[in-house]
Scaffold this motif. Structure first.
Motif, PDB file in Angstrom:
ATOM      1  N   UNK A 146       0.952  -1.220  -0.074  1.00  0.00           N
ATOM      2  CA  UNK A 146      -0.082  -0.038  -0.050  1.00  0.00           C
ATOM      3  C   UNK A 146       1.002   1.418  -0.032  1.00  0.00           C
ATOM      4  N   UNK A 147       0.404   2.086  -0.749  1.00  0.00           N
ATOM      5  CA  UNK A 147       0.964   3.633  -0.815  1.00  0.00           C
ATOM      6  C   UNK A 147      -0.079   4.510  -1.138  1.00  0.00           C
ATOM      7  N   UNK A 148      -0.271   5.495  -0.162  1.00  0.00           N
ATOM      8  CA  UNK A 148      -1.316   6.603  -0.562  1.00  0.00           C
ATOM      9  C   UNK A 148      -2.438   6.031  -0.818  1.00  0.00           C
ATOM     10  N   UNK A 149      -2.719   4.945  -0.058  1.00  0.00           N
ATOM     11  CA  UNK A 149      -4.135   4.519   0.143  1.00  0.00           C
ATOM     12  C   UNK A 149      -4.486   3.367  -0.979  1.00  0.00           C
ATOM     13  N   UNK A 150      -3.481   2.995  -1.894  1.00  0.00           N
ATOM     14  CA  UNK A 150      -3.836   2.031  -2.777  1.00  0.00           C
ATOM     15  C   UNK A 150      -2.669   1.098  -3.056  1.00  0.00           C
ATOM     16  N   UNK A 187      10.003   5.910 -10.012  1.00  0.00           N
ATOM     17  CA  UNK A 187      10.796   5.062  -9.456  1.00  0.00           C
ATOM     18  C   UNK A 187       9.998   3.629  -9.531  1.00  0.00           C
ATOM     19  N   UNK A 188      11.038   2.469  -9.432  1.00  0.00           N
ATOM     20  CA  UNK A 188      10.466   1.003  -9.091  1.00  0.00           C
ATOM     21  C   UNK A 188      10.811   0.970  -7.617  1.00  0.00           C
ATOM     22  N   UNK A 189       9.725   0.314  -7.055  1.00  0.00           N
ATOM     23  CA  UNK A 189       9.881  -0.279  -5.532  1.00  0.00           C
ATOM     24  C   UNK A 189      10.739  -1.387  -5.484  1.00  0.00           C
ATOM     25  N   UNK A 190      11.889  -1.205  -5.016  1.00  0.00           N
ATOM     26  CA  UNK A 190      12.591  -2.457  -4.656  1.00  0.00           C
ATOM     27  C   UNK A 190      12.923  -2.813  -2.968  1.00  0.00           C
ATOM     28  N   UNK A 191      13.094  -1.563  -2.535  1.00  0.00           N
ATOM     29  CA  UNK A 191      13.513  -1.868  -1.059  1.00  0.00           C
ATOM     30  C   UNK A 191      12.201  -1.021  -0.229  1.00  0.00           C
ATOM     31  N   UNK A 242       8.933   4.148   0.712  1.00  0.00           N
ATOM     32  CA  UNK A 242       8.719   5.768   1.639  1.00  0.00           C
ATOM     33  C   UNK A 242       8.691   6.726   0.577  1.00  0.00           C
ATOM     34  N   UNK A 243       9.693   6.606  -0.366  1.00  0.00           N
ATOM     35  CA  UNK A 243       9.844   7.877  -1.079  1.00  0.00           C
ATOM     36  C   UNK A 243       8.710   7.833  -2.013  1.00  0.00           C
ATOM     37  N   UNK A 244       8.094   6.624  -2.894  1.00  0.00           N
ATOM     38  CA  UNK A 244       6.994   6.700  -3.484  1.00  0.00           C
ATOM     39  C   UNK A 244       5.589   7.125  -2.845  1.00  0.00           C
ATOM     40  N   UNK A 245       5.506   6.775  -1.538  1.00  0.00           N
ATOM     41  CA  UNK A 245       4.174   7.120  -0.909  1.00  0.00           C
ATOM     42  C   UNK A 245       4.342   8.820  -0.816  1.00  0.00           C
TER      43      UNK A 245
END
Length: 236
Positions: A28-32, A212-216, A221-224
């Motif tokens: 989940x990030x920003x509710x989705x 960005x691609x979420x890998x870690x 946190x950055x993407x959120x």
């Protein structure tokens, strides 16, 4: 060239590098979940007709979407490798999507793609018969390590780019490229690499660094943060 565009999202991976029990596309990030952000961003483009998502055969977390943004979302069973999932999704496109249909292949855990980048990518792919991909020039100094983790050399960065997604190609051409790589026993890490094996030169389209691609966990946190800036109150 104009015409319909379809999106392919390989999402059969387990996200082993991220850790945890939840495949990273469902974090989940920003509710989705990340995959929903990615799909909504892609389907919002006026040229995009719909999407095909390649899932693991035992995926119990898929929400069962059949429509998003008033456009069809199809599903198929993916494979162990990215290329296998992309091939499966290409085969699951509807009959109305012929060999000349432009296909955008996008990472399920890359949720922050922007409309301007999609515009530029589609325009470049329309103008080129060899495919195109979003990418970012390498700006940092590159070091090559030795076997002991020390610097062995400094690598010139001129002309080097980081491949992003989406990556774009015509359905028939991409299918051929991926099949030939598979049959040769070559594990391609992105669609452009498969096209390169045919002697083609996909067009590099400079994209935003925040795609960005979420890998870690740090990436998440950055993407959120980035997604919350785009859609204030989305996490409420």
């Amino acid at each position: 060239m104009s015409g319909d565009v379809w999106v392919v999202v390989p999402a059969a991976g387990r996200g082993v590098r991220f850790g945890g029990d939840i495949p990273k596309q469902y974090l989940q990030a920003a509710g989705r979940p990340l995959i929903e952000h990615a799909l909504r961003a892609l389907l919002a483009h006026p040229r995009v007709r719909g999407a095909v998502v390649a899932l693991a055969p035992d995926d119990a977390r898929w929400p069962g979407w059949k429509m998003l943004m008033d456009k069809p979302v199809l599903r198929c069973v993916g494979g162990d490798q990215r290329a296998d999932s992309v091939l499966a999704a290409l085969g699951a496109l509807p009959a109305s999507a012929g060999d000349d249909t432009l296909v955008l292949v996008h990472d399920a855990a890359r949720p922050n793609v922007h409309a301007q980048d999609l515009d530029a990518l589609i325009a470049a792919a329309d103008a080129s018969g060899q495919g195109a991909l979003l990418a970012a020039p390498v700006r940092d100094t590159l070091k090559r390590a030795d076997a002991h983790g020390a610097v062995a050399a400094t690598q010139p960065r001129q002309g080097l780019w980081r491949a992003l997604t989406p990556q774009a190609a015509r359905r028939g051409l991409l299918t051929r490229a991926l099949r030939e790589a598979r049959d040769a026993g070559v594990q391609v890490t992105d669609e452009a690499m498969a096209l390169e094996r045919l002697g083609l030169h996909p067009r590099l389209v400079e994209g935003r660094e925040d795609n960005l691609k979420v890998t870690t966990p740090a990436d998440l946190a950055v993407v959120e943060f980035l997604l919350q800036q785009r859609t204030p109150g989305a996490s409420a």
